[in-house]
Scaffold this motif. Structure first.
Motif, PDB file in Angstrom:
ATOM      1  N   ASN A  63       0.794  -1.223   0.000  1.00  0.00           N
ATOM      2  CA  ASN A  63       0.000   0.000   0.000  1.00  0.00           C
ATOM      3  C   ASN A  63       0.830   1.278   0.000  1.00  0.00           C
ATOM      4  O   ASN A  63       0.479   2.234  -0.653  1.00  0.00           O
ATOM      5  CB  ASN A  63      -0.937   0.021   1.211  1.00  0.00           C
ATOM      6  CG  ASN A  63      -1.978  -1.056   1.112  1.00  0.00           C
ATOM      7  OD1 ASN A  63      -2.528  -1.285   0.051  1.00  0.00           O
ATOM      8  ND2 ASN A  63      -2.247  -1.738   2.206  1.00  0.00           N
ATOM      9  N   ASP A  64       1.936   1.307   0.745  1.00  0.00           N
ATOM     10  CA  ASP A  64       2.670   2.571   0.805  1.00  0.00           C
ATOM     11  C   ASP A  64       3.724   2.652  -0.293  1.00  0.00           C
ATOM     12  O   ASP A  64       4.195   1.650  -0.801  1.00  0.00           O
ATOM     13  CB  ASP A  64       3.262   2.795   2.199  1.00  0.00           C
ATOM     14  CG  ASP A  64       4.403   1.855   2.492  1.00  0.00           C
ATOM     15  OD1 ASP A  64       5.506   2.116   1.996  1.00  0.00           O
ATOM     16  OD2 ASP A  64       4.187   0.864   3.224  1.00  0.00           O
ATOM     17  N   SER A  65       4.095   3.865  -0.642  1.00  0.00           N
ATOM     18  CA  SER A  65       4.993   4.094  -1.784  1.00  0.00           C
ATOM     19  C   SER A  65       6.386   3.526  -1.545  1.00  0.00           C
ATOM     20  O   SER A  65       7.013   3.018  -2.473  1.00  0.00           O
ATOM     21  CB  SER A  65       5.071   5.583  -2.109  1.00  0.00           C
ATOM     22  OG  SER A  65       5.600   6.291  -1.015  1.00  0.00           O
TER      23      SER A  65
END
Length: 186
Positions: A63-65
């Motif tokens: 989900n996170d970059s």
């Protein structure tokens, strides 16, 4: 819509992910190592369903970059070792810059911070696992393996192999025990 998937490191992984997503009724544009492109946008509820299904096979939706960047680096390096290692004539850092369009020092610092190992060491570990695989298959000489994996010499390969495994390639060939690791375990 793109989904980035952790632990998707081989063609078999791609087949499993593709099959499971199609079973969920999703129309896929492409399935690449670590990345799936879906034709339509999907809801959070659908993402949760997909996530649950893929987790049963050991995959995880990122989900996170930062996680996505790390997974992209790993995917590029795995693909490089498995398919293209002898085809590049530039440094590893330049290869990553060309593929990720980001500053190498930023990539390197992020990777080291999150993974606890440098990109170069990770790449060496991948190459050594490939050397183990090729030694076990016993189809290529050590000289051919060195050439295939773009080592400058058999001596360089042997020294790196011994530094990582504690064994010489010839000793490893003799024992042929299960000294290999799965790529997603590196």
């Amino acid at each position: 819509m793109k989904l980035y998937i952790k632990n998707m490191v081989c063609n078999r992984c791609k087949m499993v992910v593709k099959s499971e997503l199609e079973k969920l009724g999703l129309q896929l544009l492409s399935v690449e190592l670590g990345e799936v492109e879906i034709l339509t946008t999907i809801s959070e509820e659908q993402i949760m369903r997909i996530s649950k299904k893929l987790e049963t096979f050991g995959f995880e939706i990122l989900n996170d970059s930062n996680s996505k960047i790390i997974e992209k680096i790993k995917t590029i390096l795995i693909d490089l070792v498995q398919n293209k290692n002898n085809d590049i004539n530039i440094t590893l850092s330049d290869y990553l810059i060309q593929n990720l369009y980001q500053d190498y020092s930023k990539l390197s610092n992020l990777f080291s911070y999150v993974e606890g190992i440098s990109i170069e060491k990770y790449f060496i570990n991948l190459k050594i696992e490939k050397v183990k695989e090729l030694i076990v298959y016993d189809e290529l000489s050590l000289s051919e393996i060195a050439d295939f994996l773009n080592y400058s010499s058999v001596s360089h390969l042997s020294n790196q192999f011994k530094k990582v495994t504690g064994f010489s390639p010839s000793y490893f060939k003799k024992i042929k025990e299960s000294k290999r690791k799965e790529l997603d375990q590196l």
